[in-house]
Design a protein around this motif. Sequence first.
Motif, PDB file in Angstrom:
ATOM      1  N   ASP A 181      37.145   2.978  66.443  1.00 57.75           N
ATOM      2  CA  ASP A 181      36.044   2.341  65.723  1.00 57.75           C
ATOM      3  C   ASP A 181      36.387   2.108  64.253  1.00 57.75           C
ATOM      4  N   VAL A 230      30.425   1.671  61.916  1.00 49.54           N
ATOM      5  CA  VAL A 230      29.349   2.576  62.323  1.00 49.54           C
ATOM      6  C   VAL A 230      28.625   2.005  63.541  1.00 49.54           C
ATOM      7  N   ARG A 231      28.414   0.689  63.561  1.00 50.72           N
ATOM      8  CA  ARG A 231      27.798   0.064  64.733  1.00 50.72           C
ATOM      9  C   ARG A 231      28.677   0.240  65.970  1.00 50.72           C
ATOM     10  N   ARG A 256      30.764   2.696  66.545  1.00 53.16           N
ATOM     11  CA  ARG A 256      30.644   4.097  66.969  1.00 53.16           C
ATOM     12  C   ARG A 256      29.325   4.338  67.698  1.00 53.16           C
ATOM     13  N   ASP A 257      28.243   3.744  67.219  1.00 54.28           N
ATOM     14  CA  ASP A 257      26.948   3.884  67.895  1.00 54.28           C
ATOM     15  C   ASP A 257      26.990   3.288  69.291  1.00 54.28           C
ATOM     16  N   ARG A 258      27.583   2.119  69.438  1.00 53.01           N
ATOM     17  CA  ARG A 258      27.684   1.461  70.751  1.00 53.01           C
ATOM     18  C   ARG A 258      28.539   2.302  71.696  1.00 53.01           C
ATOM     19  N   MET A 299      28.886   5.582  71.629  1.00 55.25           N
ATOM     20  CA  MET A 299      28.122   6.773  72.025  1.00 55.25           C
ATOM     21  C   MET A 299      27.074   6.445  73.077  1.00 55.25           C
ATOM     22  N   VAL A 300      26.521   5.235  73.030  1.00 54.45           N
ATOM     23  CA  VAL A 300      25.512   4.821  74.003  1.00 54.45           C
ATOM     24  C   VAL A 300      26.160   4.505  75.345  1.00 54.45           C
ATOM     25  N   ALA A 353      30.986  -2.076  71.726  1.00 56.70           N
ATOM     26  CA  ALA A 353      31.782  -1.256  70.807  1.00 56.70           C
ATOM     27  C   ALA A 353      33.097  -1.953  70.471  1.00 56.70           C
TER      28      ALA A 353
END
Length: 139
Positions: A56, A82-83, A85-87, A89-90, A96
């Motif tokens: 990421d 950061v986006r 990394r969020d994608r 994790m989801v 991602a």
Amino acid sequence: MQPDSKNGHREAMSQHFPASDTVKEEQEVAEMGPPEGSAPMTSTVITIPRETPHRDHVLWSLFSTLFLNWCCLGFVAFAYSVRARDRKMVGDIIGAQSYASTAKCLNIWALVLGLLLTITLIAVFATVSAVNFRLYFRI
């Protein structure tokens, strides 16, 4: 008193060793296998996918934000990282990858522009300093 006959010898040995009939019975029990009505032995195989973790680029973006933030490219790259990394994790791998590739592209541009502008500023500073040195000392 020692037994002289074969029968006497067998009687003395039977006290120390089990009879051959008992040994045969034990062998027969050991060879029988699992009891009736038991479930057959099964094995479970768990396969773990060999998926490479997607990068990421958060650390690179943070470095670009702190040191090479010309035209705010480092900050925008950090936001995309950061986006990404969020994608990740989801569980949205495609999203991602998309955000991560955008962050990587922005980081590359921030690095190139940062290096070019830094080299340009050093060259201009050195040139101005050399001209001022010559004027001051009239060389």
